[in-house]
Write an enzyme that holds these catalytic residues in place. Sequence first.
Site, PDB file in Angstrom:
ATOM      1  N   TYR A  11      92.716  80.333  34.244  1.00 38.67           N
ATOM      2  CA  TYR A  11      91.235  80.810  34.213  1.00 38.67           C
ATOM      3  C   TYR A  11      90.438  79.059  33.527  1.00 38.67           C
ATOM      4  CZ  TYR A  11      94.279  84.554  33.928  1.00 38.67           C
ATOM      5  OH  TYR A  11      95.302  85.787  33.994  1.00 38.67           O
ATOM      6  N   HIS A  12      90.623  77.725  34.049  1.00 40.76           N
ATOM      7  CA  HIS A  12      90.252  76.624  33.369  1.00 40.76           C
ATOM      8  C   HIS A  12      89.324  75.830  34.315  1.00 40.76           C
ATOM      9  CE1 HIS A  12      94.103  76.576  30.725  1.00 40.76           C
ATOM     10  NE2 HIS A  12      92.973  76.967  30.286  1.00 40.76           N
ATOM     11  N   LEU A  13      88.210  77.256  34.702  1.00 38.10           N
ATOM     12  CA  LEU A  13      87.325  76.521  35.562  1.00 38.10           C
ATOM     13  C   LEU A  13      86.208  75.073  34.306  1.00 38.10           C
ATOM     14  CD1 LEU A  13      88.555  78.866  37.012  1.00 38.10           C
ATOM     15  CD2 LEU A  13      85.880  78.660  38.365  1.00 38.10           C
ATOM     16  N   ASP A  60      89.904  73.302  38.707  1.00 43.97           N
ATOM     17  CA  ASP A  60      90.548  74.022  37.480  1.00 43.97           C
ATOM     18  C   ASP A  60      92.038  74.340  37.685  1.00 43.97           C
ATOM     19  OD1 ASP A  60      91.158  76.782  36.724  1.00 43.97           O
ATOM     20  OD2 ASP A  60      91.417  77.687  38.396  1.00 43.97           O
ATOM     21  N   HIS A  61      92.415  74.154  36.742  1.00 40.08           N
ATOM     22  CA  HIS A  61      94.434  74.443  36.086  1.00 40.08           C
ATOM     23  C   HIS A  61      94.513  75.630  36.898  1.00 40.08           C
ATOM     24  CE1 HIS A  61      94.088  71.487  32.253  1.00 40.08           C
ATOM     25  NE2 HIS A  61      93.288  71.357  33.728  1.00 40.08           N
TER      26      HIS A  61
END
Length: 613
Positions: free
Chosen positions: A544-546, A309-310
């Site tokens: 929110y980049h899972l 994630d980011h």
Amino acid sequence: MAGSVDFVVVGGGSAGAVIASRLSEDPDVRVALIEAGDRPPAVELVPAACPVLQADPETDWMLTADAGACGKGLRGGRMMVPRGRMLGGSSGINYMAYVRGHPGDFDAWAAGGADGWSFAEVLPYFRKSEGLVPSEALPLDLPAHGTEGPLGVSVRSPVLPGAQAFVEAAVAAGIPLGDYNGRDRGGPAGVVSLFQTTTKQGRRSSTYHAFLEGEAEQRPNLTVITHAQATRVLLSGEPGALRATGVEYVTAAGTTEVVDAAREVVLSAGAVGSPQLLMLSGVGPRGQLESLGVRCLVDAPEVGRHLKDHLQVGLMHPAPGLGVSMAGVGVALGPDALRAPAGPLPADPADDASLPPELQELKAEAERQLTEWSTTGSGLVSSSLYDAGAWFSTGLGDEHTHDAQIAVFVCGYSVDIWDSCLHVDAAEYFDDPAVDLSPTAENLFVLANPVQPHSEGEVRLASADPLAAPDIRMNYLTDPHDVAVMTAVVRRALDVVDRMRREHEVGDLLVPRRLAETHGHTRGDVPSDELIADLARHYSFTVYHLTSTCRIGSVVDPRLRVLGVGGLRVADASVMPNVVSGNTNAATIMIGEKAAELLAREHGVGLREFVGA
């Protein structure tokens, strides 16, 4: 209940809506799409309404995660994990930045064994989806873009001063202006631009609106089942010859139903939901499953692992004239957004007749702005206010791509949003929240975001109960490399802010009181490396980049087929071998397009257009 169909797609989000829509283009193919939520509410179309959607259990799964080596300043130490729970999925609650990733990201996937996933091979699928509206405000590599696809992509109107000032300052700081979605995202110096956003005529273009709404969802061969939470994939056969035959789900009424799949089941439930469903179905790490009483049918130790994630640190600066106030956003959202108890207008519109002149003027202005947006697509609410970004290399590694992103959010939000969406007590973060986050405060939130994290997390089952939330362990900043990169990105972001100060009124960085005291920091000082690292460990937030929990090569093959099970694929962000260097929604939509074509070629499905080799 759909009974028996050819294909069952689980999850109507960023990839699943694409797959269901494309496969059902063939009238002889029966498709069922299972979605836990419903169709999106009307407010979802308003780009600036993101925070409302992320704090509503009707549209968000409302999950949280163990944050690992960060989250020390968050409520309960837990990181929020917003996931869309409606048709359109997370493309309906995200901030709409349309970012494909660096070409080197995809070439690295292919070099690592993901045959067919190089940049040249995935570019046609990006172009197929995209309905770009070119603008003089965007530097564009036009041959790399599509203009006829269903997914709206455009730049906000009007361009806000804070976003334009950010772009100009980044250029002054040595980051060239360019098309970050082009075929060449530049060398180490990188690229900066206003965001290309998934909007169409000023409205959100989620995958529901782009791919399902209207003609597609009315097709007699497409059954869309909403309010239906998938609980397991039905598997038949002996070990070594297992095959997916259908999907079990629970309805809103609590009944258990089954839809059979004559050809294939496709999991598009996201980087959390897809591994969770595999494990609930008996495909996952044997020891973990058996410890919870789940019978293991396929010992697949990599399911749920390698979570990426980011993570971003928000650098808040007062910026009169550049930032957008929450009061301004409220007016632009129309009179209903200004009603009591939070706003100055009466809760009952019937009481508007007795408004004093100043409130009559406020209401009239709110009506004017809302009408302008609804009729022209132009106005303050035509974007999420996350409006520009820059990508570059820190020089600390990951030479195949850019490892750093800086973005600007041209609003500082309110106390309520800090609490509900960011899980932060504003009274602990700000010297005086009533001033720093007042309705009329104009702030800029500059977001420092390493985009090639080395730390990896995990999604595990917390229970054999299929309706129970999973155990999400992010493990952020557990690899020291990520702390070093974060420090470098924050320093570069502060340099961009300094460049903005040469032309605009931008105040000093707002550092949380407790951290400032711990590190002897006085407002206006240049923060030390130790303070930056501590800020990241306390107040960094998910972007929110899972991704990568069912990655190609570990859980699925390059054709997205689950290893060890026939008739079962995964197609969503979980299959990414590594997270792309930028916002992930565009790449997830691309995965949906490519998956639909893979399925169509193997099963003789007649898509309207094939773009792959």
